[in-house]
Enzyme design. Structure first.
Site, PDB file in Angstrom:
ATOM      1  N   TYR B 173       0.810  -1.213   0.000  1.00 13.40           N
ATOM      2  CA  TYR B 173       0.000   0.000   0.000  1.00 13.40           C
ATOM      3  C   TYR B 173       0.844   1.264   0.000  1.00 13.40           C
ATOM      4  CZ  TYR B 173      -4.423  -2.369   0.360  1.00 13.40           C
ATOM      5  OH  TYR B 173      -5.520  -3.117   0.071  1.00 13.40           O
ATOM      6  N   GLU B 260      -6.899 -26.562  11.448  1.00 16.38           N
ATOM      7  CA  GLU B 260      -6.787 -26.105  10.065  1.00 16.38           C
ATOM      8  C   GLU B 260      -7.919 -25.151   9.705  1.00 16.38           C
ATOM      9  OE1 GLU B 260      -6.865 -29.265   7.185  1.00 16.38           O
ATOM     10  OE2 GLU B 260      -7.215 -27.889   5.521  1.00 16.38           O
ATOM     11  N   ASP B 316      -7.819 -31.671   8.172  1.00 17.26           N
ATOM     12  CA  ASP B 316      -8.720 -32.513   7.389  1.00 17.26           C
ATOM     13  C   ASP B 316      -8.018 -33.807   6.978  1.00 17.26           C
ATOM     14  OD1 ASP B 316     -10.800 -30.747   7.490  1.00 17.26           O
ATOM     15  OD2 ASP B 316     -10.385 -29.825   5.545  1.00 17.26           O
TER      16      ASP B 316
END
Lengths: 337, 480
Positions: B173, B260, B316
């Site tokens: 930025y 996760e 997962d």
């Protein structure tokens, strides 16, 4: 009427990792696992000794190994997790008995097609059928070392093909006439090898099909998988003949199925560790064995051997079960002692 | 080039080359403070976080580069800087994943005049939205790179001198027109860190906070403020940079669970699981998917200062879950040059094949041999009996869990995609290439192969039909 099978021998820790596949010849049995080496154990000696190790066969391990059902037992094929297929041949050597060596190799598919999965050898050991995870079936001429046929089951366009449901299982009929595949979608397809086209599209299982097997007489096809039911189809008209199922609300996933030499009995192995023998004509389970430790990935009858077995081996039909416990467990029919 | 540089930056740049005394004094002071705090043992489970600072080396290195850039621009000579990229030199696809030696490490003329040289910097020309033809023949690309790199060096230098941290987002930025995209900044920063042989944090450049944390611990910041991680009720708080934390009061927390999925983290945070777990008080952390450096640094520091705290990962059951686990434990290939970011002691809580339907539903029937077709009828009746206990969940958590698993969980199990299957093979290749295959690696391999064998994956929620994983967590954490 039930049948009695006894554990005749267990080769403990035959592999360092889970065993995913076994393939018998008349005198030995191949086993493949998460480890890089293939093992070959003798099936004609009472202790089932290790006969040969094929080291570094598949770097990441091997998920399928096959021999020809009803074949001479001179060729074997194995598929690695890396996608490579290796063909093995038995060396004709009088001094060195039953030594297997690498014949040739089909490298992993470089294109964006699905990876190679299940394999089957024709009874004359001249052709190999292999499935892919995008629903294709390739047929290879082993002597000519070329791909001679590709069956498409998906809606992919004619240039790229693929797009089909994962073909998890394949078998070739012993008369060489048919190729059958079992798919994740629950579909079972039968192709006519002479005409090179689809002849039957068999439904009925609805859940992923993990194993298909033609009967020795090529009149029947058994298909099974997550449904926990073995569906029997007639190959003359492509009709669903019967279902073999245990009366359980939620049967375990069946990973492997095999016909015995006479076509009377079916052997099944499942993820809950159970190996079952089914009387096909009566449609009932006649024997159940529970493996003590975990999932079964592969069950196979051992072909009848003309050679005299070593003393103490008996005459009963034998089968082998293997899976998560890394061992090869051999069973023998108790009658006929 | 100097025209495009904003005035204030120019000033700070000049000032930094003025008397050497100020910066040197500054990091001398830092050095002593970090040394003393490292050995300091504080009461009440309060642990000091040592500062990992190598700015001693970094500031002169940055100054050298900046100086040579100025010289080169002034004298109009070609610039040669030993610059290395975090990306393999050639297209990644063409080399086996095992070959990590592909990293560019030779001296190259800076900045590159061709697209190839630009790629050595990890800059993908497509990020720049420049005309292909322009780049191939003319100089805009290398002028552009020079500017961009100079700007980053400048900001890093400034941050190091002031002792402040600057985020990569902030750098972008600072000059959106110049950098054109965040990824250009990300790649340049990592390549710069790799070139200087330091971590990104040593440049005082950090990624914007991404991780969330909740639990009964208290962070005392270097700026004197205090952050209570347990206070924010349902959402957790943004994980501050480890460099800005002075001490952590761990209270009576026994475990730390890295999750996760942000959604799972938020659910557990909302139910105050960190405080109410049967396994005692704990800490929950998420990096919202693939872990960022800030979260990994935090966990590494926690592991170093609080070895008795058990650190678990809940990911997962899919190839990406295992890749995430491995990134926490062993680090990632791309950011291999980063130090103090791994958590080798992290344990894999789940989920694994045994936690989901097909493998967990194993029923033990009495005899090893049953001779009829009705093998498990007795058991299914037993199950339905257990199932009617639905109301007394808390009393019989393990039983309840079993029962739920025995029900059809197939909805929470899905098929692998072709991409998942490729990823699985890639992770297996990485494990195999890393060597040192121990029990942990064998377990990872086994689970990857089970996914491939069955062509299935499952999300964390799959351990329970209703998405309530607290009972499962209690059981796992207590038995761990």
């Amino acid at each position: 009427m039930s049948k009695q099978y006894l554990t005749t021998h267990t080769v403990d820790q035959a592999h360092a990792t889970e065993i995913y596949s076994v393939a018998p010849t008349r005198s030995a049995i191949f086993s493949a696992s998460g480890s890089s080496a293939l093992q070959i154990h003798s099936t004609i000696k009472p202790t089932f000794p290790l006969q040969q190790t094929l080291p570094n066969a598949h770097r990441l391990g091997c998920h399928h190994v096959c021999t020809a059902r009803g074949g001479l037992g001179n060729v074997a094929a194995s598929v690695g997790f890396g996608g490579e297929i290796k063909l093995w041949t038995r060396k004709e050597d009088k001094d060195v008995n039953n030594q297997w060596e690498l014949w040739w190799e089909i490298p992993p598919v470089k294109s964006n097609g699905g990876d190679v999965w299940a394999v089957a050898l024709s009874a004359d050991e001249a052709y190999l059928a292999c499935t892919t995870s995008d629903g294709r079936i390739h047929v290879w001429d082993l002597v000519g070392r070329e791909r001679i046929q590709t069956y498409e089951t998906g809606g992919g366009n004619s240039n790229t093909g693929g797009g089909g449901s994962f073909a998890m299982a394949v078998d070739l009929s012993r008369d060489g006439k048919f190729t059958a595949t079992g798919h994740e979608s629950g579909a079972v397809y039968v192709f006519n090898n002479d005409a090179g086209r689809l002849v039957y599209s068999l439904s009925g299982l609805a859940k992923p099909v993990r194993a298909v097997a033609f009967s020795p007489g090529c009149k029947r096809l058994a298909a099974t998988g997550n449904a926990g039911v073995i569906a029997i189809y007639d190959m003359e008209h492509g009709e669903h003949v019967s279902n073999l199922s245990a009366s359980s609300d939620r049967p375990a996933w069946i990973t492997s199925v095999d016909w015995n030499d006479t076509g009377e009995y079916l052997l099944s192995g499942s993820l809950d560790g159970k190996v079952k023998v089914w009387d096909v004509a009566r449609g009932v389970c006649v024997a159940t064995h529970s493996e003590t430790e975990g999932a079964l990935w592969a069950v196979r009858w051992l072909p009848k051997n003309e050679q005299a077995l070593a003393p103490g081996m008996g005459k009963g039909e034998m089968f082998c079960a293997a899976g998560a416990n890394k061992s090869l467990t051999f069973y023998r029919e108790a009658t006929g002692m | 080039m100097s025209q495009s540089t904003p005035n204030h930056a120019q000033n700070s740049f000049v000032s930094s080359f003025a008397p050497d005394a100020t910066p040197r004094k500054l990091h001398l002071a830092r050095q002593t403070s970090s040394q003393s705090s490292a050995t300091l043992i504080l009461p009440n489970n309060r642990v000091a976080i040592p500062l990992h600072n190598s700015c001693d080396d970094v500031i002169p290195k940055i100054e050298d580069i900046m100086e040579s850039i100025i010289d080169a621009v002034n004298d109009g000579v070609e610039l040669v800087i030993p610059f290395r990229s975090t990306r393999p030199a050639q297209a990644i696809r063409s080399t086996a994943p095992s070959e990590r030696e592909g990293r560019q490490s030779d001296c190259i003329k800076f900045p590159g005049r061709t697209i190839q040289e630009a790629k050595k910097f990890g800059i993908n020309p497509t990020h720049l939205h420049l005309q292909h033809s322009t780049m191939a023949h003319d100089s805009p690309l290398w002028i552009y790179l020079l500017e961009a790199l100079f700007r980053i060096l400048e900001l890093s230098h400034e941050a190091l001198l002031s002792g402040n941290l600057i985020t990569k987002r902030n750098i972008y930025y600072q000059n959106i027109v110049l950098f054109k995209s965040q990824s250009v900044v990300d790649e340049l920063v990592d390549s710069l860190a790799f070139t200087l042989g330091v971590g990104r944090g040593d440049l005082n450049i950090v990624a914007s906070a991404k991780g969330l944390i909740t639990g009964s611990i208290e962070l005392s910041m270097r700026d004197g403020s205090t952050v209570h991680c347990g206070l924010s009720r349902d959402s957790g708080i943004l994980l501050p940079s480890i460099n800005s934390i002075d001490t952590i009061d761990f209270g009576c927390t026994k475990w730390l669970l890295v999750i996760e999925k942000e959604a799972t983290f938020r659910t557990l945070a909302a139910s105050q699981y960190a405080a109410n777990s049967r396994a005692g008080q704990g800490i929950l952390v998420t990096a919202k998917g693939f872990p960022d450096l800030a979260t990994r640094r935090f966990l590494h520091a926690v592991q170093a200062v609080r070895p008795q705290l058990l650190i678990f990962a809940l990911v997962d059951f899919d190839p990406h879950g295992i890749a995430i686990l491995r990134t926490y434990k062993n680090g990632s290939c791309r950011l291999e040059h980063e130090e103090h970011v791994t958590v080798p002691a992290m344990r894999w809580l789940g989920i694994r094949s045994r936690d989901i339907g097909p493998f967990s539903c194993r029923r033990d029937d009495q005899g090893s041999q049953s001779t009829s077709g009705q093998c498990s009828q007795d058991l299914s009746s037993q199950e339905s009996a257990t199932y009617s206990y639905g109301g007394s969940q808390s009393e019989r958590p393990s039983k309840r869990l079993r029962t739920y698993k025995a029900r059809d969980l197939s909805e929470s199990i899905t098929s692998l995609t072709q991409g998942d299957r490729k990823k699985a093979v890639q992770v297996m290749n990485e494990i195999s290439a890393a060597g040192n295959i121990g029990a942990v690696e064998r377990e990872q391999m086994k689970e990857l192969k089970r996914m491939l064998m069955l062509n299935i994956k499952a999300e964390i929620q799959a351990v329970d039909n209703y998405g309530d994983i607290t009972n499962w967590l209690n059981e796992k954490l207590c038995s761990a």
